[in-house]
Motif scaffolding. Sequence first.
Motif, PDB file in Angstrom:
ATOM      1  N   LEU A 177      40.376  11.424  11.508  1.00  0.00           N
ATOM      2  CA  LEU A 177      40.147  12.816  11.523  1.00  0.00           C
ATOM      3  C   LEU A 177      40.914  13.852  10.603  1.00  0.00           C
ATOM      4  CD1 LEU A 177      39.960  13.420  15.366  1.00  0.00           C
ATOM      5  CD2 LEU A 177      38.056  12.626  13.956  1.00  0.00           C
ATOM      6  N   GLU A 178      40.630  13.982   9.378  1.00  0.00           N
ATOM      7  CA  GLU A 178      41.170  14.668   8.284  1.00  0.00           C
ATOM      8  C   GLU A 178      41.163  16.238   8.597  1.00  0.00           C
ATOM      9  OE1 GLU A 178      42.745  13.731   3.874  1.00  0.00           O
ATOM     10  OE2 GLU A 178      40.788  13.126   4.365  1.00  0.00           O
ATOM     11  N   ASP A 179      42.350  16.978   8.190  1.00  0.00           N
ATOM     12  CA  ASP A 179      42.265  18.372   8.423  1.00  0.00           C
ATOM     13  C   ASP A 179      41.995  18.387  10.010  1.00  0.00           C
ATOM     14  OD1 ASP A 179      43.026  18.705   5.853  1.00  0.00           O
ATOM     15  OD2 ASP A 179      41.090  18.775   5.264  1.00  0.00           O
ATOM     16  N   LEU A 180      42.715  18.078  10.783  1.00  0.00           N
ATOM     17  CA  LEU A 180      42.444  18.122  12.259  1.00  0.00           C
ATOM     18  C   LEU A 180      42.804  19.473  12.940  1.00  0.00           C
ATOM     19  CD1 LEU A 180      42.297  16.412  14.852  1.00  0.00           C
ATOM     20  CD2 LEU A 180      44.473  16.365  15.043  1.00  0.00           C
ATOM     21  N   ASP A 181      43.317  20.454  12.100  1.00  0.00           N
ATOM     22  CA  ASP A 181      43.370  21.899  12.603  1.00  0.00           C
ATOM     23  C   ASP A 181      42.057  22.614  12.310  1.00  0.00           C
ATOM     24  OD1 ASP A 181      44.561  23.094   9.511  1.00  0.00           O
ATOM     25  OD2 ASP A 181      44.821  21.254   9.981  1.00  0.00           O
TER      26      ASP A 181
ATOM     27  N   ARG B 296      45.489   4.586  21.047  1.00  0.00           N
ATOM     28  CA  ARG B 296      46.942   5.288  20.487  1.00  0.00           C
ATOM     29  C   ARG B 296      46.592   6.462  19.539  1.00  0.00           C
ATOM     30  NH1 ARG B 296      52.235   4.679  20.394  1.00  0.00           N
ATOM     31  NH2 ARG B 296      53.546   4.653  18.684  1.00  0.00           N
ATOM     32  N   GLY B 297      47.179   7.515  19.150  1.00  0.00           N
ATOM     33  CA  GLY B 297      46.983   8.502  18.503  1.00  0.00           C
ATOM     34  C   GLY B 297      48.181   8.840  17.365  1.00  0.00           C
ATOM     35  N   ILE B 298      47.800   8.960  16.227  1.00  0.00           N
ATOM     36  CA  ILE B 298      49.028   9.324  15.195  1.00  0.00           C
ATOM     37  C   ILE B 298      48.374  10.625  14.453  1.00  0.00           C
ATOM     38  CG2 ILE B 298      50.036   8.533  13.051  1.00  0.00           C
ATOM     39  CD1 ILE B 298      49.960   5.640  13.914  1.00  0.00           C
ATOM     40  N   ILE B 299      49.648  11.324  14.444  1.00  0.00           N
ATOM     41  CA  ILE B 299      49.269  12.497  13.374  1.00  0.00           C
ATOM     42  C   ILE B 299      50.213  12.663  11.979  1.00  0.00           C
ATOM     43  CG2 ILE B 299      49.476  15.213  13.135  1.00  0.00           C
ATOM     44  CD1 ILE B 299      48.985  15.400  15.943  1.00  0.00           C
TER      45      ILE B 299
ATOM     46  N   HIS C   8      49.133  21.779   8.885  1.00  0.00           N
ATOM     47  CA  HIS C   8      49.683  23.013   9.474  1.00  0.00           C
ATOM     48  C   HIS C   8      49.838  22.659  11.181  1.00  0.00           C
ATOM     49  CE1 HIS C   8      48.069  25.403   6.327  1.00  0.00           C
ATOM     50  NE2 HIS C   8      46.946  25.113   6.458  1.00  0.00           N
ATOM     51  N   LEU C   9      50.923  21.894  11.231  1.00  0.00           N
ATOM     52  CA  LEU C   9      51.159  21.186  12.687  1.00  0.00           C
ATOM     53  C   LEU C   9      51.434  22.371  13.661  1.00  0.00           C
ATOM     54  CD1 LEU C   9      51.439  18.717  14.407  1.00  0.00           C
ATOM     55  CD2 LEU C   9      54.230  18.959  13.643  1.00  0.00           C
ATOM     56  N   ASP C  10      52.091  23.467  13.177  1.00  0.00           N
ATOM     57  CA  ASP C  10      52.406  24.556  14.170  1.00  0.00           C
ATOM     58  C   ASP C  10      50.953  25.148  14.514  1.00  0.00           C
ATOM     59  OD1 ASP C  10      52.305  25.429  11.299  1.00  0.00           O
ATOM     60  OD2 ASP C  10      52.435  27.306  12.268  1.00  0.00           O
ATOM     61  N   GLN C  11      50.169  25.108  13.846  1.00  0.00           N
ATOM     62  CA  GLN C  11      48.799  25.773  14.411  1.00  0.00           C
ATOM     63  C   GLN C  11      47.734  24.868  14.920  1.00  0.00           C
ATOM     64  OE1 GLN C  11      46.568  27.271  11.112  1.00  0.00           O
ATOM     65  NE2 GLN C  11      48.594  28.241   9.997  1.00  0.00           N
ATOM     66  N   LEU C  12      48.448  23.526  15.308  1.00  0.00           N
ATOM     67  CA  LEU C  12      47.422  22.764  16.416  1.00  0.00           C
ATOM     68  C   LEU C  12      47.974  23.052  17.743  1.00  0.00           C
ATOM     69  CD1 LEU C  12      47.788  19.089  14.920  1.00  0.00           C
ATOM     70  CD2 LEU C  12      45.912  20.573  15.075  1.00  0.00           C
TER      71      LEU C  12
END
Length: 565
Positions: free
Chosen positions: A292-296, A229-232, A328-332
Amino acid sequence: MASSSSFDDAFVKVWFDEGAKESGDNFYDEWHKLASAQHQEPSHYALHTLKKLYPNSTVTMSADSRVNLLNYPKAVKVPVKAAPLITNMFFVALSRSSPVPGLVVDSVELGTFHVSWGTHDFLLYLVKVPQGAFGSYSIYQYLIHDGPEINIRNLLVEVGVWSNALHGEIWVFTGSYWEKSAALWTEAQKANWADVILKDKFKTAFRKDIYGFFESEQLYKDLAIPWKRGIIMHGPPGNGKTISIKALIKECDARGLNPLYVKTFTGWLGEETAMSMVFEKARQNAPCVLILEDLDSLINNGNRSFFLNQIDGLEGNDGLLVIGTTNHLDQLDPGLSSRPSRFDRKFLFDDPDYDERILYGRFWQNKLSTNEEVDLPDKLLDDIATLTDGFSFAYLKEAFVSSLVLYAGLEGNKPSFESVIKEQIETLRKELNKFALRAPGQRVKQSTSKPPTPGATSSPVSLRDFIHRPVGGMSQADVKGLMDDLSATSRSPAEDYLRRSFVAHAPARARDLEAQKWEVACEKFKRDVEALSSFGPDGPHYVVAPVGSSNAEETKGNAMMPGAL
């Protein structure tokens, strides 16, 4: 007269010669003779020498730092008195709050030890061997045992298992290797879910999603789907993502779920090798949580494809819960943010609404309940919650902390705490307004607050209407509402074109607004809008707050018709 160096050499020679004669062990002589760069592999010669010294015993060699016997607490180690013991002393600085400023620590470079483990006795020779260039070296351990080799192997297995386990530590990946961090573990112990000021419904859903996954292994198997599973966790900075991660680390560690924390993939090994090491460790420790912190900032065009292969689990990711955070979800990449089976759930950590600001105020009210100087009644909490509309939790914290520090430093006839904190809120509001126009995905919006003033109504303003409406007929809230919305993630190619055009000029727009030249900013923005040739029949509509209202609603836009450009 003999030189001092000759005297020192003679002293060392006598000291070591006497030690060797007393013990009947000439290992040091052999080592000193042949280990000074005279052989390519002195470690092999050391093994050969020890086998000649102990022909009837089992002799083994290991240079694996994970089986360091001197660090293993369940074996008794005593230096052999007659044998030389060479240590290298180095200084370790401690914090200023420590009772001593620092320590001098001894690192063994050559020594012989009696080792007792269970019912077995061993002799340990430890030597530091140079390896290659740049001053690198390895510590070699030679174990001698009057018994079968299996006893040595069993001891090393025990040492390796203990060394790999966590002892008040967290595994942290720093780009090229994994290391244990006692500092992160200690910091995580300070975090509690009770101190995470979010609505109980939100916290319950978040925690249930995480721990429900680990409790549902059989359900996944019954459904014949991979148990992963993955969570953002996303949202503007300063709204509880980091403290929630700390509380999560603490709780997962207590449940034996071995949280793994990744700082960066950048290192001398290269990002793809680093990713392989990260996911290999996660699979080895599963079931576990990989953070994974600061995924972008971790994922870029160069490593994206390799990361997707790893998270898709071509090698199997059973029992692996990956949690990524981003401001910045939009930048992913949409392949990460929008595709289920990679990151299945998204939790928005948004600026607090009125109820959450009241909750945060009560948190401080409880902390200050025994302070006789600071008065924080419910009425003041209501005022603070109203005045801090649009503040993040970080800004709220700064309002309270700066006010308390300032209030404590006042002498004589102090003003009321109410006047101090309201003044600090006003100062922070001015600071916040300087950054009212942000990059895409960091829109400053007004949070849902108290119900709007009776009689105040929202009026939809289309971009087409905006083009033809005179500047004097528009409010500053209208313009900023449109600007803020176009700084957020757009929903169509036409909007994206306009958004990029607007963002390219955002610094100039911000300077105009800051200089109270909002009409200039308005005219420039209208020229950006006019660059679009046409819209749909009604054009995209945006709901913005009327003048004087404290409640600017979320954007409600109709996507532009395909081919509008």
